[in-house]
Design a protein around this motif. Structure first.
Motif, PDB file in Angstrom:
ATOM      1  N   SER A   2       0.820  -1.192   0.000  1.00 13.21           N
ATOM      2  CA  SER A   2       0.000   0.000   0.000  1.00 13.21           C
ATOM      3  C   SER A   2       0.868   1.261   0.000  1.00 13.21           C
ATOM      4  CB  SER A   2      -0.900   0.002   1.237  1.00 13.21           C
ATOM      5  OG  SER A   2      -1.724   1.133   1.244  1.00 13.21           O
ATOM      6  N   ARG A   4       1.729   4.927   1.090  1.00 13.84           N
ATOM      7  CA  ARG A   4       1.461   5.802   2.228  1.00 13.84           C
ATOM      8  C   ARG A   4       1.226   7.216   1.692  1.00 13.84           C
ATOM      9  NH1 ARG A   4       6.855   5.297   5.346  1.00 13.84           N
ATOM     10  NH2 ARG A   4       7.510   5.593   3.174  1.00 13.84           N
ATOM     11  N   HIS A  25      -9.724   2.737  -1.240  1.00 13.08           N
ATOM     12  CA  HIS A  25      -8.837   2.095  -2.217  1.00 13.08           C
ATOM     13  C   HIS A  25      -7.907   1.104  -1.521  1.00 13.08           C
ATOM     14  CE1 HIS A  25      -5.997   1.554  -5.501  1.00 13.08           C
ATOM     15  NE2 HIS A  25      -6.865   2.151  -6.296  1.00 13.08           N
ATOM     16  N   PRO A  26      -7.833  -0.131  -2.016  1.00 10.61           N
ATOM     17  CA  PRO A  26      -6.998  -1.142  -1.344  1.00 10.61           C
ATOM     18  C   PRO A  26      -5.502  -0.876  -1.447  1.00 10.61           C
ATOM     19  CG  PRO A  26      -7.885  -1.999  -3.406  1.00 10.61           C
ATOM     20  CD  PRO A  26      -8.574  -0.694  -3.163  1.00 10.61           C
ATOM     21  N   GLY A  27      -5.085  -0.053  -2.400  1.00  6.25           N
ATOM     22  CA  GLY A  27      -3.666   0.199  -2.575  1.00  6.25           C
ATOM     23  C   GLY A  27      -3.185   1.495  -1.956  1.00  6.25           C
ATOM     24  N   MET A  28      -4.054   2.166  -1.203  1.00  7.65           N
ATOM     25  CA  MET A  28      -3.708   3.460  -0.610  1.00  7.65           C
ATOM     26  C   MET A  28      -3.999   3.450   0.885  1.00  7.65           C
ATOM     27  SD  MET A  28      -2.826   5.360  -3.297  1.00  7.65           S
ATOM     28  CE  MET A  28      -2.821   4.883  -5.038  1.00  7.65           C
ATOM     29  N   THR A  29      -3.113   4.064   1.650  1.00  2.85           N
ATOM     30  CA  THR A  29      -3.344   4.256   3.079  1.00  2.85           C
ATOM     31  C   THR A  29      -3.021   5.703   3.435  1.00  2.85           C
ATOM     32  OG1 THR A  29      -2.737   1.974   3.579  1.00  2.85           O
ATOM     33  CG2 THR A  29      -2.728   3.537   5.412  1.00  2.85           C
ATOM     34  N   ALA A 319      -0.108   4.618  -8.608  1.00  2.00           N
ATOM     35  CA  ALA A 319       1.033   3.726  -8.368  1.00  2.00           C
ATOM     36  C   ALA A 319       1.846   3.517  -9.638  1.00  2.00           C
ATOM     37  CB  ALA A 319       0.543   2.392  -7.811  1.00  2.00           C
TER      38      ALA A 319
END
Length: 363
Positions: A2, A4, A25-29, A319
């Motif tokens: 993920s 950051r 979104h699963p790829g973002m934190t 990404a």
């Protein structure tokens, strides 16, 4: 793994557009948010105790975040983004990317010095209907003319800085017009404009009734005597290859509904897209795309999508863009082309306004 993400600025765009989408979104934190306002920070902290809340973007560093989404007022776009880039933090910058050619140069230098990439927000390019229109451009033959309009019925932004020239840099031309010019360049490619003429007016910006009721902010409303920017801009451009482009954009008008139109006229046909950019609920239906040739107009099928899906696509692409070394410098190059046209439209409008000033009558 993920990404950051830090969100810099907790205004309407961050709260309404970016934070909800990033959270889903699963790829973002989202690890950090930044805002100088104690009230904005306190309101966010109440809802997301696990996120670091800062008052100054200078506290961010590459070991804390992989990307900063900058959604601050226009006048701070280039300075905040530039400082982050110089510290090696990649930046996604909301439009307008810059308010002048000089700011574009500063961003280019910051990107080079810090070794981090600048990614520019280009929502219109990520709309499914604009992507479909671009695919249809090959069918119109040689492109002769583009006509782009984005006209709101009542949509003067409610945030007070939007109507102060020193903080916004300009009015509707920098706000909605940036999207239209970005769309034109997306459809035409990286062209140069030999001729640029334009005119701006401010018939609605000081009317309280013209404020965007769907975009509420906890600040003084637009529609006061302090408004200093245009609410409508019209321009006519001609590229170095002879393609003409007409542009009309308005925060408010005499229309009943908001609407956006993009027409591509060519030697072999005409493609017309009717839709509504943005989030305003004052719209009629979805999008329609047609192709006209030899007196016959045929609809082109479009998949309907929810309002704001173009912002989801931008997040999906982040990404990949960060990992692509070829992205270095692209955002600044595109911003230079857009801001150059905007500055030339403002210069043309200023000359026209100056030539029509009433002559002074001697006492």
């Amino acid at each position: 793994m993920s990404l950051r993400v830090a969100v810099v600025g907790l205004g309407w765009a961050a709260r309404t557009i970016w934070l909800p989408r990033l959270a889903a979104h699963p790829g973002m934190t989202v690890t950090t948010v930044v805002d100088p306002s104690p009230a904005a920070r306190a309101a966010f902290a109440d809802d997301a105790a696990s996120v670091r809340v800062l008052s100054d973007p200078g506290e961010l560093s590459p070991d804390l975040v992989d990307l900063a989404i900058v959604a601050v007022p226009n006048h701070a776009h280039s300075s905040v983004a530039g400082a982050l880039l110089r510290r090696g933090i990649p930046v996604f910058l909301e439009k307008p990317v810059c308010l002048s050619r000089a700011e574009a140069d500063e961003l280019a230098l910051a990107e080079q010095e810090g070794g981090a990439v600048l990614i520019a927000g280009s929502a219109a390019r990520c709309r499914a209907d604009i992507l479909a229109l671009r695919r249809l451009v090959t069918s119109v033959g040689d492109v002769r003319h583009l006509r782009l309009t984005w006209v709101r019925a009542n949509g003067v932004p409610g945030t007070d800085w939007f109507t102060r020239h020193d903080e916004a840099g300009g009015g509707v031309l920098l706000d909605l017009g940036w999207h239209l010019l970005d769309t034109a360049l997306f459809l035409l490619g990286p062209v140069e404009f030999d001729q640029v003429v334009g005119a701006t007016t401010h018939d609605f910006v000081n009317r309280r009734a013209s404020r965007a009721a769907w975009r509420e902010e906890a600040s003084e409303p637009a529609g006061t005597e302090s408004a200093e920017v245009e609410d409508t801009a019209r321009a006519f451009l001609v590229t170095d290859s002879g393609v003409s482009v007409s542009l009309l954009t308005s925060w408010a008008s005499h229309a009943a509904h908001d609407s956006t139109t993009v027409e591509v006229h060519g030697s072999a046909g005409t493609a017309v897209l009717g839709c509504t950019f943005g989030f305003s609920p004052n719209r009629l239906g979805g999008s329609s795309l047609t192709f006209t040739q030899d007196g016959r107009t045929a609809p082109v099928p479009l998949d309907e999508e929810p309002v704001g899906a173009e912002y989801d696509r931008q997040i999906d692409a982040l990404a990949g863009l960060l990992a692509d070394p070829a992205q270095r410098g692209r955002a600044v190059a595109a911003a230079r082309r857009t801001i150059d046209v905007i500055e030339r439209i403002y210069e043309s409008a200023a000359r026209a306004a100056g030539s029509h000033k009433p002559e002074e009558v001697p006492a």
